[in-house]
Design a protein around this motif. Structure first.
Motif, PDB file in Angstrom:
ATOM      1  N   VAL A 116       0.855  -1.186   0.000  1.00 25.27           N
ATOM      2  CA  VAL A 116       0.000   0.000   0.000  1.00 25.27           C
ATOM      3  C   VAL A 116       0.891   1.236   0.000  1.00 25.27           C
ATOM      4  O   VAL A 116       1.833   1.329   0.790  1.00 25.27           O
ATOM      5  N   ASP A 216      -8.235  -4.406   6.619  1.00 34.67           N
ATOM      6  CA  ASP A 216      -7.293  -4.133   5.533  1.00 34.67           C
ATOM      7  C   ASP A 216      -6.657  -5.409   4.998  1.00 34.67           C
ATOM      8  O   ASP A 216      -6.507  -5.589   3.787  1.00 34.67           O
ATOM      9  N   ALA A 220      -6.819  -5.733   0.884  1.00 32.25           N
ATOM     10  CA  ALA A 220      -5.927  -4.871   0.093  1.00 32.25           C
ATOM     11  C   ALA A 220      -5.402  -5.555  -1.164  1.00 32.25           C
ATOM     12  O   ALA A 220      -5.433  -4.978  -2.257  1.00 32.25           O
ATOM     13  N   TYR A 243      -6.714   2.579   2.825  1.00 33.21           N
ATOM     14  CA  TYR A 243      -5.975   1.607   3.626  1.00 33.21           C
ATOM     15  C   TYR A 243      -4.880   2.289   4.435  1.00 33.21           C
ATOM     16  O   TYR A 243      -4.516   3.430   4.187  1.00 33.21           O
TER      17      TYR A 243
END
Length: 274
Positions: A116, A216, A220, A243
């Motif tokens: 992320v 998350d 993700a 996120y």
């Protein structure tokens, strides 16, 4: 990192890294599969975690944090270190998504690993060792399953007679009116949320709804795979997920191609529970 910098950066090295790490962790988890690993209970006895989860988590953390010491770390099976909020990039990991299914001998569990950047995933891998499947995607690239491009279903939900194949939790099924519900063909329950979302990306399911309290680490990697396959994962306000925030929990979610998600959002009614 700005959105333009994120979009222009080549994430292929990170994707290769997390794919290799997820492959190693998946092989380790598979060695425990069907071997009755030790189990503990967390969240007040609601969620099982096994020796296989912890072994896969340690494998991933050792490989990934050594390779990218400046990246943050968020895993279901690690104590949360909020220094991740200051990192330019963060690994978001679920060492075994679908632990209940794993312990019950189901094969559709996955190792989920994402990178992320900012608030959005830029690279993601789902490895399903017991099935021999690997899903990958990165910003600017295609979504792949075992190296071959995948694309989401084109069903938009607007054609009145076309059935829709959805994985739909019973708690959310009653939120649609009778006429729309009659068009829904509910698939069998899939313990791994990440794998369920991968099936939407692959077009094997038209869509799915996700009940509140996913995290998350559940989402993700699947989110970037969905996006690169032409699908979307949106909240009940029609917004993309953010996120790597202090809170990693999410509310009711909708996945499918954007037209279908729009239809589901319009058709989704208030809870009928008093």
């Amino acid at each position: 990192m700005t959105e333009d910098e994120t979009a222009s950066r080549d994430w292929s090295a990170d994707l290769a890294l997390i794919e290799a790490a997820a492959g190693e962790a998946g092989a380790l988890a598979l060695s425990h599969f069907g071997q009755d690993p030790q189990v503990w209970w967390k969240n007040g006895g609601q969620s099982p975690v096994s020796a296989a989860d912890y072994a896969a988590n340690e494998c991933l953390e050792t490989i990934l944090r050594k390779a990218r010491p400046g990246y943050g770390w968020l895993s279901e099976e690690s104590r949360d270190d909020l220094s991740r909020l200051e990192a330019e990039c963060t690994f978001v990991v679920d060492p075994i998504d679908g632990t209940r299914g794993f312990l019950g001998g189901k094969t559709n569990w996955v190792v989920s690993v994402a990178v992320v950047s900012g608030s959005r995933p830029v690279a993601g891998v789902l490895v399903a060792p017991a099935l021999g499947d690997v899903y990958t995607a990165m910003e600017g690239g295609p979504a792949l399953c075992n190296g071959k491009p995948i694309m989401t279903s084109l069903a938009d939900g607007e054609s009145g007679s076309d059935p829709l194949e959805l994985c739909l939790p019973a708690s959310l099924a009653g939120r649609f009116d009778a006429a729309f519900s009659a068009r829904l063909r509910r698939s069998a329950y899939i313990p791994s949320l990440a794998y369920r979302l991968a099936l939407v990306a692959e077009g094997r399911l038209d869509g799915t709804l996700v009940r509140p309290d996913s995290h998350d680490w559940d989402l993700a990697a699947a989110d970037i795979i969905l996006a690169r396959a032409g699908a979307a994962l949106l909240d009940d306000e029609g917004k993309a997920l953010c996120y790597n925030r202090p809170s990693v929990q999410h509310g009711t979610l909708f996945a499918g191609n954007r037209q279908l998600v729009g239809t589901l959002l319009r058709q989704f009614g208030p809870s009928r529970q008093s």
